[in-house]
Scaffold this motif. Structure first.
Motif, PDB file in Angstrom:
ATOM      1  N   LEU A 258       0.843  -1.199   0.000  1.00 39.45           N
ATOM      2  CA  LEU A 258       0.000   0.000   0.000  1.00 39.45           C
ATOM      3  C   LEU A 258       0.876   1.246   0.000  1.00 39.45           C
ATOM      4  N   MET A 259       0.611   2.141  -0.926  1.00 32.24           N
ATOM      5  CA  MET A 259       1.239   3.451  -0.912  1.00 32.24           C
ATOM      6  C   MET A 259       0.349   4.379  -0.085  1.00 32.24           C
ATOM      7  N   PRO A 260       0.789   4.784   1.111  1.00 30.05           N
ATOM      8  CA  PRO A 260      -0.114   5.462   2.050  1.00 30.05           C
ATOM      9  C   PRO A 260      -0.619   6.815   1.586  1.00 30.05           C
ATOM     10  N   ASP A 261       0.179   7.564   0.815  1.00 36.01           N
ATOM     11  CA  ASP A 261      -0.230   8.901   0.380  1.00 36.01           C
ATOM     12  C   ASP A 261      -0.760   9.692   1.578  1.00 36.01           C
ATOM     13  N   GLU A 262      -1.939  10.294   1.421  1.00 39.33           N
ATOM     14  CA  GLU A 262      -2.516  11.080   2.521  1.00 39.33           C
ATOM     15  C   GLU A 262      -3.809  10.434   3.024  1.00 39.33           C
ATOM     16  N   ARG A 263      -3.880   9.108   2.967  1.00 37.38           N
ATOM     17  CA  ARG A 263      -5.065   8.416   3.460  1.00 37.38           C
ATOM     18  C   ARG A 263      -5.225   8.661   4.959  1.00 37.38           C
ATOM     19  N   PRO A 264      -6.458   8.715   5.449  1.00 37.79           N
ATOM     20  CA  PRO A 264      -6.663   8.920   6.888  1.00 37.79           C
ATOM     21  C   PRO A 264      -6.153   7.737   7.691  1.00 37.79           C
ATOM     22  N   ALA A 265      -5.858   8.002   8.960  1.00 44.44           N
ATOM     23  CA  ALA A 265      -5.290   6.969   9.830  1.00 44.44           C
ATOM     24  C   ALA A 265      -6.218   5.762   9.941  1.00 44.44           C
ATOM     25  N   ALA A 266      -7.523   5.983   9.998  1.00 44.15           N
ATOM     26  CA  ALA A 266      -8.464   4.871  10.147  1.00 44.15           C
ATOM     27  C   ALA A 266      -8.386   3.926   8.950  1.00 44.15           C
ATOM     28  N   GLU A 267      -8.228   4.475   7.754  1.00 42.36           N
ATOM     29  CA  GLU A 267      -8.126   3.638   6.562  1.00 42.36           C
ATOM     30  C   GLU A 267      -6.818   2.843   6.564  1.00 42.36           C
ATOM     31  N   LEU A 268      -5.742   3.469   6.986  1.00 39.50           N
ATOM     32  CA  LEU A 268      -4.458   2.772   7.054  1.00 39.50           C
ATOM     33  C   LEU A 268      -4.502   1.648   8.083  1.00 39.50           C
ATOM     34  N   THR A 269      -5.105   1.913   9.229  1.00 35.21           N
ATOM     35  CA  THR A 269      -5.203   0.899  10.279  1.00 35.21           C
ATOM     36  C   THR A 269      -6.069  -0.270   9.825  1.00 35.21           C
ATOM     37  N   ALA A 270      -7.150   0.019   9.125  1.00 38.02           N
ATOM     38  CA  ALA A 270      -8.028  -1.044   8.629  1.00 38.02           C
ATOM     39  C   ALA A 270      -7.290  -1.914   7.613  1.00 38.02           C
ATOM     40  N   TRP A 271      -6.487  -1.297   6.754  1.00 43.92           N
ATOM     41  CA  TRP A 271      -5.716  -2.079   5.780  1.00 43.92           C
ATOM     42  C   TRP A 271      -4.737  -3.001   6.491  1.00 43.92           C
ATOM     43  N   CYS A 272      -4.072  -2.507   7.524  1.00 45.41           N
ATOM     44  CA  CYS A 272      -3.129  -3.338   8.282  1.00 45.41           C
ATOM     45  C   CYS A 272      -3.839  -4.533   8.904  1.00 45.41           C
ATOM     46  N   ALA A 273      -5.020  -4.287   9.500  1.00 47.05           N
ATOM     47  CA  ALA A 273      -5.766  -5.373  10.145  1.00 47.05           C
ATOM     48  C   ALA A 273      -6.192  -6.428   9.128  1.00 47.05           C
ATOM     49  N   ALA A 274      -6.571  -5.994   7.931  1.00 47.21           N
ATOM     50  CA  ALA A 274      -6.995  -6.940   6.897  1.00 47.21           C
ATOM     51  C   ALA A 274      -5.801  -7.671   6.280  1.00 47.21           C
ATOM     52  N   THR A 275      -4.636  -7.058   6.289  1.00 46.40           N
ATOM     53  CA  THR A 275      -3.452  -7.630   5.646  1.00 46.40           C
ATOM     54  C   THR A 275      -2.750  -8.654   6.527  1.00 46.40           C
ATOM     55  N   ASP A 276      -2.784  -8.477   7.836  1.00 43.57           N
ATOM     56  CA  ASP A 276      -2.057  -9.375   8.743  1.00 43.57           C
ATOM     57  C   ASP A 276      -2.409 -10.846   8.543  1.00 43.57           C
ATOM     58  N   PRO A 277      -3.706 -11.243   8.534  1.00 43.51           N
ATOM     59  CA  PRO A 277      -3.999 -12.668   8.336  1.00 43.51           C
ATOM     60  C   PRO A 277      -3.570 -13.178   6.961  1.00 43.51           C
ATOM     61  N   LEU A 278      -3.585 -12.324   5.954  1.00 38.32           N
ATOM     62  CA  LEU A 278      -3.131 -12.741   4.630  1.00 38.32           C
ATOM     63  C   LEU A 278      -1.628 -13.033   4.641  1.00 38.32           C
ATOM     64  N   LEU A 279      -0.875 -12.222   5.379  1.00 37.14           N
ATOM     65  CA  LEU A 279       0.558 -12.449   5.474  1.00 37.14           C
ATOM     66  C   LEU A 279       0.866 -13.706   6.280  1.00 37.14           C
ATOM     67  N   ASP A 280       0.120 -13.929   7.355  1.00 39.89           N
ATOM     68  CA  ASP A 280       0.304 -15.157   8.149  1.00 39.89           C
ATOM     69  C   ASP A 280       0.022 -16.391   7.289  1.00 39.89           C
ATOM     70  N   GLU A 281      -1.050 -16.336   6.504  1.00 39.76           N
ATOM     71  CA  GLU A 281      -1.399 -17.452   5.630  1.00 39.76           C
ATOM     72  C   GLU A 281      -0.331 -17.665   4.561  1.00 39.76           C
ATOM     73  N   ALA A 282       0.184 -16.594   3.996  1.00 40.24           N
ATOM     74  CA  ALA A 282       1.236 -16.722   2.987  1.00 40.24           C
ATOM     75  C   ALA A 282       2.490 -17.356   3.573  1.00 40.24           C
ATOM     76  N   GLU A 283       2.860 -16.953   4.785  1.00 38.13           N
ATOM     77  CA  GLU A 283       4.041 -17.537   5.415  1.00 38.13           C
ATOM     78  C   GLU A 283       3.819 -19.018   5.691  1.00 38.13           C
ATOM     79  N   ARG A 284       2.615 -19.374   6.144  1.00 44.64           N
ATOM     80  CA  ARG A 284       2.312 -20.787   6.401  1.00 44.64           C
ATOM     81  C   ARG A 284       2.414 -21.607   5.114  1.00 44.64           C
ATOM     82  N   ARG A 285       1.881 -21.084   4.025  1.00 45.86           N
ATOM     83  CA  ARG A 285       1.904 -21.825   2.766  1.00 45.86           C
ATOM     84  C   ARG A 285       3.318 -21.935   2.199  1.00 45.86           C
ATOM     85  N   LEU A 286       4.121 -20.928   2.418  1.00 47.15           N
ATOM     86  CA  LEU A 286       5.515 -21.016   1.983  1.00 47.15           C
ATOM     87  C   LEU A 286       6.260 -22.081   2.778  1.00 47.15           C
ATOM     88  N   SER A 287       5.988 -22.173   4.084  1.00 42.99           N
ATOM     89  CA  SER A 287       6.603 -23.225   4.897  1.00 42.99           C
ATOM     90  C   SER A 287       6.149 -24.595   4.412  1.00 42.99           C
TER      91      SER A 287
END
Length: 376
Positions: A94-123
């Motif tokens: 994500l290129m943050p630009d001038e997005r509001p903090a709430a939008e950035l925080t929501a993206w982080c929350a949605a991205t974390d499980p995707l990253l955990d799943e990707a790491e699990r599948r790579l293992s």
């Protein structure tokens, strides 16, 4: 330092936070948005407005840093995926630009499980490759459900393969090639295991090697995080120093001074500047900013004082400089730079020193003149 002043500098929180955001967004050292609002509220004495604006700046800066951390993790997983040749989807950075903090925080929350799943599948992909090599099974057949399928298989080979797959799935996917080879070497001993006891002893060795590999991988990750934090701190310190220098330059230029550094730019890389005025043919002020935390200034003469009248002018210039230094401090407070004088030498207490540059210039001129005399 003679005929001068030393002061401690403190940058307002709004400046510090906004400089950090500007670095993340790839901008210069100018203040914008809520940071400027917080400074305006500070200058106007509006405590509640300042607190609200500063809280918004803190939230935005914290959200930006969280996005940067996720982007770094995505990049690291993408590198691991390329090394393994795995077909594992990853979220887009994500290129943050001038997005509001709430939008950035929501993206982080949605991205974390995707990253955990990707790491699990790579293992799992890594585990499947090792298992396929040992048991001569196509890697495509060993997917995330291999453990469930193997548990239904008849005979010891299916159970051993299932256990190996489960244990190998614990190996972090970004373990080094050397660490992966060490784990694989232990796993290959399963081929020669003749009894369940021997197989279990080999699996235990695999577990130990994975624990060791994961420990080194975690330490390497921590070292990378530490180095990234150190780089960030150094970049922040440089941004703060540059902000102070630029603000001092602007303040004194607005008051009629010329700011020089002996380089092409107005501010020197080492934080030293020289202040001059058209009405001061024989005087200048040398100023140095150290790490955006200290400022030192000293008035100097361009040529030695030769009379009492020269010394009287010195005192007048020192008094003028002291008054204008206080005026500059007030200007700097408006842009979030407060200062406390730690040491000051009153006008007229000591004879002004002569500029080292002036002495060197005169010495070079004298050498040239003597050289001409020798060649006559």
């Amino acid at each position: 330092m003679s005929s001068g002043v030393e002061a401690e500098i403190v940058l307002d929180a709004a400046v510090v936070l906004t400089l950090g955001m500007n670095r993340v967004l790839g901008r210069g050292a100018g203040l914008a948005g809520r940071g400027a609002d917080a400074l305006a509220a500070l200058a106007e004495g509006r405590a509640e407005a300042r607190a609200a604006a500063l809280a918004e700046v803190r939230s935005q800066e914290r959200a930006l840093r969280e996005v940067v951390a996720r982007n770094a993790r995505i990049a690291a997983l993408a590198e691991t995926r390329a090394k393994l040749g795995a077909d594992v989807p990853l979220p887009e950075r994500l290129m943050p630009d001038e997005r509001p903090a709430a939008e950035l925080t929501a993206w982080c929350a949605a991205t974390d499980p995707l990253l955990d799943e990707a790491e699990r599948r790579l293992s799992e992909h890594l585990a499947a490759e090792v298992s396929a090599e040992i048991f001569d099974v196509p890697a495509e057949a060993l997917r995330a459900d291999v453990q469930q399928e193997a548990s239904r298989a008849d005979g010891d080979d299916g159970a051993v393969q299932s256990n190996l797959e489960r244990i190998m799935g614990r190996l972090l996917p970004d373990a080094s090639e050397e660490e992966r080879r060490a784990v694989a070497a232990a796993a290959r001993l399963l081929v020669g295991a003749g009894t369940p006891e021997e197989a279990e002893a080999v699996l235990q060795e695999v577990r130990l090697r994975i624990q060791d590999a994961n420990g080194r991988t975690e330490r390497r990750r921590e070292d990378e995080r530490r180095l990234a934090a150190e780089r960030d701190a150094a970049e922040q310190a440089e941004a703060e120093r540059r902000y102070v220098l630029d603000s001092i330059t602007a303040a004194f230029e607005d008051m009629g001074y010329e700011v020089q550094a002996g380089f092409e730019t107005l501010t020197a890389d080492d934080g030293t500047v020289t202040l001059t005025k058209g009405a001061w043919p024989d005087h200048s002020v040398r100023m140095r900013v150290d790490d955006a935390a200290h400022v030192r200034a000293s008035m100097v003469r361009e040529r030695p004082a030769e009379s009492e009248d020269d010394r009287r002018v010195d005192v007048e210039r020192e008094e003028e400089w002291c008054a204008e230094f206080e005026a500059a401090r007030a200007r700097l407070r408006d842009v979030g730079i407060s200062s406390e004088v730690a040491w000051r030498l009153d006008p007229g207490v000591r004879e002004l020193p002569v500029s080292a540059g002036s002495r060197q210039t005169r010495a070079r001129a004298g050498q040239r003149e003597r050289g001409r005399e020798r060649h006559k």
